[in-house]
Enzyme design. Structure first.
Site, PDB file in Angstrom:
ATOM      1  N   GLU A 107      86.987 124.608 -20.153  1.00 21.78           N
ATOM      2  CA  GLU A 107      85.828 124.358 -21.595  1.00 21.78           C
ATOM      3  C   GLU A 107      85.412 123.058 -21.691  1.00 21.78           C
ATOM      4  OE1 GLU A 107      87.573 126.783 -24.953  1.00 21.78           O
ATOM      5  OE2 GLU A 107      89.578 127.416 -23.447  1.00 21.78           O
ATOM      6  N   LYS A 109      85.058 119.597 -23.991  1.00 17.49           N
ATOM      7  CA  LYS A 109      85.804 119.216 -25.446  1.00 17.49           C
ATOM      8  C   LYS A 109      85.350 118.724 -26.160  1.00 17.49           C
ATOM      9  CE  LYS A 109      89.560 116.084 -26.430  1.00 17.49           C
ATOM     10  NZ  LYS A 109      88.868 115.726 -27.352  1.00 17.49           N
ATOM     11  N   ASP A 111      83.087 117.225 -29.283  1.00 18.11           N
ATOM     12  CA  ASP A 111      82.847 116.426 -30.017  1.00 18.11           C
ATOM     13  C   ASP A 111      82.842 116.075 -31.374  1.00 18.11           C
ATOM     14  OD1 ASP A 111      84.079 113.436 -30.626  1.00 18.11           O
ATOM     15  OD2 ASP A 111      82.300 112.125 -29.377  1.00 18.11           O
ATOM     16  N   TYR A 218      86.417 129.546 -30.240  1.00 19.11           N
ATOM     17  CA  TYR A 218      86.760 129.025 -28.857  1.00 19.11           C
ATOM     18  C   TYR A 218      88.698 129.437 -29.274  1.00 19.11           C
ATOM     19  CZ  TYR A 218      87.949 124.507 -30.039  1.00 19.11           C
ATOM     20  OH  TYR A 218      87.709 122.554 -30.628  1.00 19.11           O
ATOM     21  N   LYS A 309      89.613 113.417 -20.176  1.00 19.08           N
ATOM     22  CA  LYS A 309      88.429 112.896 -21.225  1.00 19.08           C
ATOM     23  C   LYS A 309      87.916 112.120 -20.032  1.00 19.08           C
ATOM     24  CE  LYS A 309      89.283 111.484 -25.262  1.00 19.08           C
ATOM     25  NZ  LYS A 309      89.314 110.962 -26.579  1.00 19.08           N
ATOM     26  N   CYS A 403     108.229  82.968 -31.436  1.00 18.70           N
ATOM     27  CA  CYS A 403     107.115  83.613 -31.757  1.00 18.70           C
ATOM     28  C   CYS A 403     105.971  82.733 -32.988  1.00 18.70           C
ATOM     29  CB  CYS A 403     108.462  84.573 -33.398  1.00 18.70           C
ATOM     30  SG  CYS A 403     107.806  85.723 -34.435  1.00 18.70           S
ATOM     31  N   CYS A 406     107.127  82.961 -36.593  1.00 16.63           N
ATOM     32  CA  CYS A 406     108.624  82.258 -37.198  1.00 16.63           C
ATOM     33  C   CYS A 406     109.237  80.639 -36.030  1.00 16.63           C
ATOM     34  CB  CYS A 406     109.397  83.409 -37.958  1.00 16.63           C
ATOM     35  SG  CYS A 406     110.240  84.144 -36.136  1.00 16.63           S
ATOM     36  N   CYS A 421     110.534  89.436 -31.548  1.00 12.71           N
ATOM     37  CA  CYS A 421     110.277  88.301 -32.622  1.00 12.71           C
ATOM     38  C   CYS A 421     112.104  89.139 -32.747  1.00 12.71           C
ATOM     39  CB  CYS A 421     110.120  87.579 -33.584  1.00 12.71           C
ATOM     40  SG  CYS A 421     111.062  86.798 -34.922  1.00 12.71           S
ATOM     41  N   CYS A 427     110.990  86.660 -40.838  1.00 13.64           N
ATOM     42  CA  CYS A 427     109.850  86.887 -39.749  1.00 13.64           C
ATOM     43  C   CYS A 427     109.137  87.444 -40.892  1.00 13.64           C
ATOM     44  CB  CYS A 427     109.558  87.332 -38.635  1.00 13.64           C
ATOM     45  SG  CYS A 427     108.376  87.103 -37.953  1.00 13.64           S
TER      46      CYS A 427
HETATM   47 ZN   LIG Z   1     108.884  85.992 -35.531  1.00 14.02          ZN
END
Ligand SMILES: [Zn+2]
Length: 666
Positions: A107, A109, A111, A218, A309, A403, A406, A421, A427
């Protein structure tokens, strides 16, 4: 007089159907309007004969201040989807392996906006949006104005059932509305789907009526109520007066092979541009309901359906820089910063690169000309590089080692694509990310505090975990620069109100990895309290229906961390909801109250989901696998011998469907 009004209504219902559903009007618009005017004047003279489903409600008029949230009778799941024909093929192979005789229905789809509409005794009684899948908004008043949705059914119909479909905004109506809005100096809608969903939430139903929404229906529930197959149900629904997808214009097609399915997909991939409304793919379903039952569900979606899709629009632009974001779990996500480019109705400046593997796969260099695509997801993706345009002296993108927030050295665990991290405690984006998750709408819904406020509080060192929120004081906050009395009061009030938020959302708010809203709900229901869950073994947790080991491991380890114990202690002291509040209904005593029950096989009187619902309603718990703690196995047709053996060897009582019915006096 009553008969006169009734016969006018019947006539108008009929002409409405001829015009909007069968596309074969037998009277002119003028004649139709005259009949409607006559009805309206009779109705206003005789309010005692009012009817919520009279054709006169099509023009709207009711004002809804706010829409009630109501429970769905059957949860509204979303479908798993794929952009790859190969994955569709794999899905079909999986289905056929389990149910060799399965046939398929393809069928469109649509939107638009998903809707569930209930009919009782042949008249429309309620229309609910998808919402979170278990509850949605009651928008009945607005849905009644959509002319392709019948208010009254014809022919034969079940006494009480639900039909589902999608409400769409046709292109012509969309353009017309946007032109009018531009002329009126109002903002325009980005696309027909946004427009449809915005329209359905309007307070004034006469405005809804004027916008020209359309609908395709449907799916009929409960399964099997009008036909043993999905295709059959759609056909029968058509005879009841619903606008259903028709075979003659190829909106629906029965397919037995992958070739037929691919043919249907390629036809619409090309032909969709000529449709008067948007579609974004093709839905493929297993046709027979009994085969659907055999296939069952994952935690998120049915195994008997998949959506293909269509490939999204693609443009090329330049990569200016790669930056790195730190999530609340410490996961590092690389982000492509792009030369701004117009794509799918918006200007795109950033695109996700997911992880280091993706960067290496794309073989990205700084300044590359890249292809960017936008699929169903909000954030666009970089999908390729135009190597011909690469500068000779361009430098390769190297994933960062530390990171960005940090400076902790990043770690990549075996078998995982993401870098992390591990400075969980200090952090900054991780600390504030966890608190932001806790206060988010789906979790504790603490309004008055935005992301920036959380980051500020963390920076100032006045909070470091969700539990700290509850010890914030007025004096503390008013002392911060830019905080006025009113906003401080709002923040504190929001925090106090969050103590009423139900346990399942508190659990979700903790942000345990893999524990989304659905899983949190299941765990909350099964264990009943945070304390019970904290003490559960991994085996106890995997016993919960459709909870696997990956989830169980995360949950188990969460409750064994000392740092998390600090958070939980603070929540206990604060008095947030750490257990399920028993409702009247769930207190019903029955022979299965508290029993742990495994359901397996196919049943005559119940679908498997109905059986599980019944168990919950009578106070039992659905359990995924048989163990020594299982009370009963309800065994249907086709239950595997290994399950029977296991139940027998563990001394678990086995009930047939009939035993179950008798036990509960159903
Ligand atoms: Zn971090």
């Amino acid at each position: 007089m009553k008969e006169k009004i009734e016969s006018l209504r019947d006539e108008l219902h009929k002409h409405n159907r001829k015009y909007y559903i069968e596309d074969a009007p037998v009277i002119s618009d003028y004649e139709f309007d005259m009949l409607l005017k006559e009805l309206e004047s009779l109705e206003s003279a005789h309010p005692e004969y009012a009817d919520a489903n009279s054709p006169s409600v099509r023009v709207g008029g009711g004002i809804t201040k706010s829409f009630n949230t109501v429970q769905h009778h059957y949860s509204m799941l979303s479908l798993s989807n794929s952009y790859s024909l190969e994955e569709i093929q794999e899905w079909i192979t999986r289905v056929q392996k389990k149910v060799p005789e399965a046939t398929f229905v393809c069928e469109l789809k649509y939107d638009g906006v998903a809707i569930g509409i209930r009919y009782e005794n042949g008249v429309l009684t309620q229309a609910i949006t998808r919402g979170d899948g278990t509850q949605g908004d009651d928008i009945t008043v607005n849905v009644r104005t959509i002319r392709s949705i019948p208010l009254k059914l014809t022919g034969e119909f079940p006494k009480d059932f639900e039909i589902r479909g999608e409400i769409v905004m046709p292109h012509a109506a969309f353009k017309n509305l946007n032109n009018k809005r531009t002329a009126a100096g109002l903002s325009t809608f980005a696309n027909p789907r946004n427009c449809a969903s915005g329209t359905l939430k309007l307070q004034d139903s006469s405005e809804v009526a004027s916008r020209g929404l359309d609908a395709y229906l449907y799916l009929v529930l409960p399964e099997g109520v009008i036909s043993p197959s999905h295709r059959g149900a759609i056909f029968v629904a058509g005879t009841m007066g619903f606008k259903v997808p028709l075979k003659k214009n190829r909106f629906i097609e029965e397919c037995e092979s992958i070739d037929q399915i691919i043919d249907f997909i390629s036809h619409w991939d090309a032909a969709r541009k000529d449709l008067p409304f948007d579609i974004d793919g093709i839905v493929i379903k297993v046709d027979s309901y009994s085969a659907q039952q055999d296939l069952g569900f994952t935690a998120k979606s049915p195994r008997w359906a998949i959506a293909y899709k269509f490939k999204a629009e693609r443009v090329s632009t330049f990569l200016n820089e790669v930056t790195y974001q730190v999530g609340r779990t410490g996961a590092i996500t690389p982000v492509a910063n792009l030369e701004p480019v117009w794509l799918g109705g918006t200007t795109v400046k950033r695109a996700s690169l997911h992880n280091n593997d993706q960067i290496e796969l794309l073989n990205l260099y700084l300044g590359d000309s890249v292809f960017v695509e936008k699929g169903g997801e909000i954030i666009p993706k970089v999908v390729g590089v135009d190597l011909d345009k690469r500068a000779a002296d361009a430098t390769e993108i190297r994933f960062i080692k530390e990171c960005p927030e940090c400076a902790t050295t990043l770690v990549r665990k075996d078998g995982e694509a993401q870098h992390y991290c591990l400075n969980i405690e200090s952090c900054p984006p991780q600390v504030s990310g966890r608190i932001e998750h806790y206060i988010s709408r789906k979790a504790m819904d603490i309004t008055g505090i935005g992301s920036e406020t959380v980051q500020l509080f963390v920076e100032k060192g006045i909070i470091s975990h969700p539990g700290d929120l509850y010890s914030l004081t007025f004096d503390q906050l008013i002392a911060l620069e830019g905080f006025k009395k009113k906003s401080v009061q709002n923040i504190l009030e929001g925090i106090v109100q969050s103590k009423e938020v139900p346990f399942e959302r508190v659990l979700f708010g903790l942000g345990i990895r893999h524990v989304g809203a659905t899983v949190a709900k299941k765990l909350a229901k099964y264990f009943g309290s945070m304390f019970a869950l904290a003490e559960a073994s991994i085996e106890d947790i995997t016993a919960v229906d459709s909870i696997g080991e990956a989830i169980a491991l995360e949950v188990h380890s969460y409750f064994r961390s000392e740092k998390n114990a600090v958070v939980l202690d603070a929540l206990v002291v604060a008095g947030v909801q750490l257990e399920i509040v028993q409702t009247e209904q769930s207190r019903i005593e029955s022979p299965i109250t508290g029993a742990k029950i495994v359901v397996s096989g196919v049943f005559e009187r119940f679908s498997r989901n109905e059986l599980k619902d019944t168990i919950e309603k009578y106070g039992g718990q659905n359990v995924g696998s048989i163990s020594g703690k299982t009370t009963y196995v309800v065994a249907g047709e086709g239950i595997g011998p290994s399950k029977m053996n296991k139940a027998e060897s563990l001394g678990v009582s086995i009930l047939s469907e009939q035993d179950f019915i008798e036990l509960l006096n159903l």
